[in-house]
Design an enzyme around this catalytic site. Structure first.
Site, mmCIF file in Angstrom:
data_model
loop_
_atom_site.group_PDB
_atom_site.id
_atom_site.type_symbol
_atom_site.label_atom_id
_atom_site.label_comp_id
_atom_site.label_asym_id
_atom_site.label_seq_id
_atom_site.Cartn_x
_atom_site.Cartn_y
_atom_site.Cartn_z
ATOM 1 N N ASP A 154 0.814 -1.218 0.000
ATOM 2 C CA ASP A 154 0.000 0.000 0.000
ATOM 3 C C ASP A 154 0.848 1.268 0.000
ATOM 4 O OD1 ASP A 154 -2.526 1.446 0.220
ATOM 5 O OD2 ASP A 154 -1.717 2.044 2.151
ATOM 6 N N HIS A 181 -3.228 -1.432 -3.531
ATOM 7 C CA HIS A 181 -3.360 0.010 -3.784
ATOM 8 C C HIS A 181 -3.419 0.132 -5.299
ATOM 9 C CE1 HIS A 181 -2.088 4.387 -3.057
ATOM 10 N NE2 HIS A 181 -2.319 4.264 -4.357
ATOM 11 N N ASN A 280 -3.984 10.019 -1.836
ATOM 12 C CA ASN A 280 -4.033 9.034 -2.917
ATOM 13 C C ASN A 280 -4.922 7.868 -2.527
ATOM 14 O OD1 ASN A 280 -2.299 10.400 -4.586
ATOM 15 N ND2 ASN A 280 -0.476 9.358 -3.792
ATOM 16 N N ASP A 307 -7.983 4.684 6.170
ATOM 17 C CA ASP A 307 -6.693 5.053 5.569
ATOM 18 C C ASP A 307 -6.055 6.187 6.382
ATOM 19 O OD1 ASP A 307 -4.446 5.216 4.013
ATOM 20 O OD2 ASP A 307 -5.444 6.069 2.256
HETATM 21 C C1 NCD Z 1 -0.732 6.812 2.387
HETATM 22 C C2 NCD Z 1 0.486 7.116 3.254
HETATM 23 O O1 NCD Z 1 0.757 8.290 3.506
HETATM 24 O O2 NCD Z 1 1.111 6.184 3.741
HETATM 25 N N1 NCD Z 1 -1.129 7.992 1.724
HETATM 26 C C3 NCD Z 1 -2.304 8.259 1.149
HETATM 27 O O3 NCD Z 1 -2.425 9.299 0.516
HETATM 28 N N2 NCD Z 1 -3.327 7.459 1.234
HETATM 29 C C4 NCD Z 1 -0.446 5.696 1.453
HETATM 30 C C5 NCD Z 1 -1.705 5.029 0.939
HETATM 31 O O4 NCD Z 1 -2.556 4.573 1.718
HETATM 32 O O5 NCD Z 1 -1.865 4.922 -0.258
#
Ligand code: NCD
Length: 433
Positions: A154, A181, A280, A307
């Site tokens: 991820d 991901h 993301n 997330d």
């Molecule tokens: C996540 C991270 O900062 O670890 N960032 C994000 O924008 N979601 C990585 C992820 O979950 O894709």
């Protein structure tokens, strides 16, 4: 260990079909009884939950605790405190740490540290590829034996289909999911937001929804080919929802999650150039949100996951193009969705709770979690559905103070969290009672 009698709460336990004013007794870390007007025993400590919802503890199958190695962003102490404040009693932390969680010895180290530092149950994800570099498979079997509950790179798409195929094959030998991901690396390139009218107007490079759709299609085909379980992380596009729905209908072993921010926020917010909205996959448009909501309704999307991806405030406090992606999510998740969908009458509170408890537990076959069955784990949360509050990032327990919901008025808040029969969060503070 204290014995608790929680009286007169509105108990909502979707896994057991319960939705009524009920009492619940907790003895030795387990649910001992659930029923109407239970008679108090001499050793009961009583909690009056009238006016409150009593729910199984929330389960978050996607978060970043940043430990080991990036403690300026978050660590096990602050991350699990934040999770407890958000009502989460089990969380699954991702492998994009420094070092990456790609070997059994690192899993063992994490497990050791979790015992001393964590106030909620922390499950661990192992990397799919060594160093998340996408070149060589990580120690899948060793990490499975060391106790990881899933595999994922991820933060990155596993670009090499051959490696993803092998990961699905190996992981299925241990009955574990591979979390994807799903964003095609070449198509997203150095895009920083959803590709569309807003990115064109702002002159920011875009990440097209097609990057997600294409990436998801490959994963579904590999899951079909291998018989492995693929879990699609943070679904954000209409195309992905349609593909996952069709794959489920075909019997392919796929599960999927959606985040509160992808359900509530659109790319237009980025007109402020506020990097708190950078994430993301990117925030998209209403058309995509409508599809995500349909996907949640018809079971295409199994779970809501935060997330939770905290970054140090100084890292986020820069030009939009340069800021890292992601933000904290534990402490706002329930309230944001409750305010946006339950208070407005679009969803029942039962539905929201199902997607945060039984839904994620079923997706990953965690049979001992996500319900309040007699004899089962006493992981639960008390929620005040009418409590009004305003999100002030400085008051959140996470170290990641950048928050896209800052300043928003919420209705509904977690007031107490119990893990294994102990209150770990109460009145805005971490406790260990
Ligand atoms: C996540 C991270 O900062 O670890 N960032 C994000 O924008 N979601 C990585 C992820 O979950 O894709």
């Amino acid at each position: 260990m204290a014995q608790w009698l929680i009286q007169n709460g509105h108990l909502i336990d979707p896994a057991n079909g319960l939705d009524d004013v009920l009492d619940i007794r907790i003895v030795d870390g387990n649910v001992a009884a659930v029923g109407k007007s239970l008679t108090a025993e001499a050793s009961d400590e009583i909690v009056n939950a009238s006016g409150l919802i009593v729910s199984p503890g929330f389960i978050d199958i996607h978060c970043h605790l940043r430990e080991p190695g990036q403690e300026a962003k978050e660590d096990l102490v602050t991350g699990t405190a934040s999770a407890a404040a958000g009502g989460f009693t089990t969380i699954l932390t991702m492998a994009n740490t420094r070092p990456v969680i790609d070997q059994a010895i690192i899993v063992a180290g994490m497990k050791y540290k979790i015992q001393t530092d964590a106030v909620v149950r922390v499950e661990i994800t192992g990397a799919v590829t060594k160093g998340l570099e996408g070149k060589e498979l990580a120690e899948i079997g060793d990490m499975a034996q060391a106790g990881v509950r899933a595999f994922s790179d991820d933060g990155f798409y596993v670009n090499d289909g051959r490696l993803m195929r092998a990961a699905l094959e190996y992981a299925s030998m241990f009955n574990l999911p591979v979390i994807s991901h799903s964003e095609d690396c070449c198509l997203v390139a150095d895009g920083v937001m959803h590709e569309g009218c807003v990115s064109a107007k702002l002159g920011l490079k875009g990440r097209p929804a097609e990057a997600e759709n294409i990436a998801v299609s490959r994963e579904l085909m590999l899951a079909e080919m291998t018989g492995g379980h693929v879990h699609i992380a943070h679904v954000s596009s209409k195309g992905a929802v349609d593909l996952i729905r069709a794959a489920k209908a075909k019997g392919i072993k796929v599960t999927a999650e959606v985040t509160p921010h992808h359900l509530c926020l659109v790319d237009k917010t980025i007109e402020s150039f506020d990097s708190a909205f950078k994430v993301n996959p990117p925030l998209r448009t209403n058309e995509h949100i409508v599809a995500l909501l349909e996907g949640l309704n018809d079971g295409t999307l199994d779970a809501i996951a935060t997330d939770h991806a905290p970054h140090a405030y100084e890292e986020k406090d820069c030009e939009f193009n340069d800021a890292p992606c992601g933000f904290a999510g534990f402490e706002t998740a329930f309230s944001v969705l409750h305010s946006r969908f339950v208070k407005t009458g679009e969803w029942s509170v039962q539905k929201l709770i199902q997607k945060m408890t039984a839904g994620p537990a079923a997706a990953f076959d965690w049979q001992d979690r996500g319900h309040l069955s007699v004899g089962g784990l006493a992981d639960l949360v008390l929620i005040d559905p009418n409590k009004a509050w305003v999100v002030d990032p400085q008051k959140l327990l996470t170290r990641g103070k950048s928050c896209p919901f800052a300043g928003m008025e919420m209705t509904g808040q977690v007031v107490r969290t119990m893990v294994n029969g102990k209150w770990v969060y109460q009145d805005g503070k971490i406790t260990r009672k």
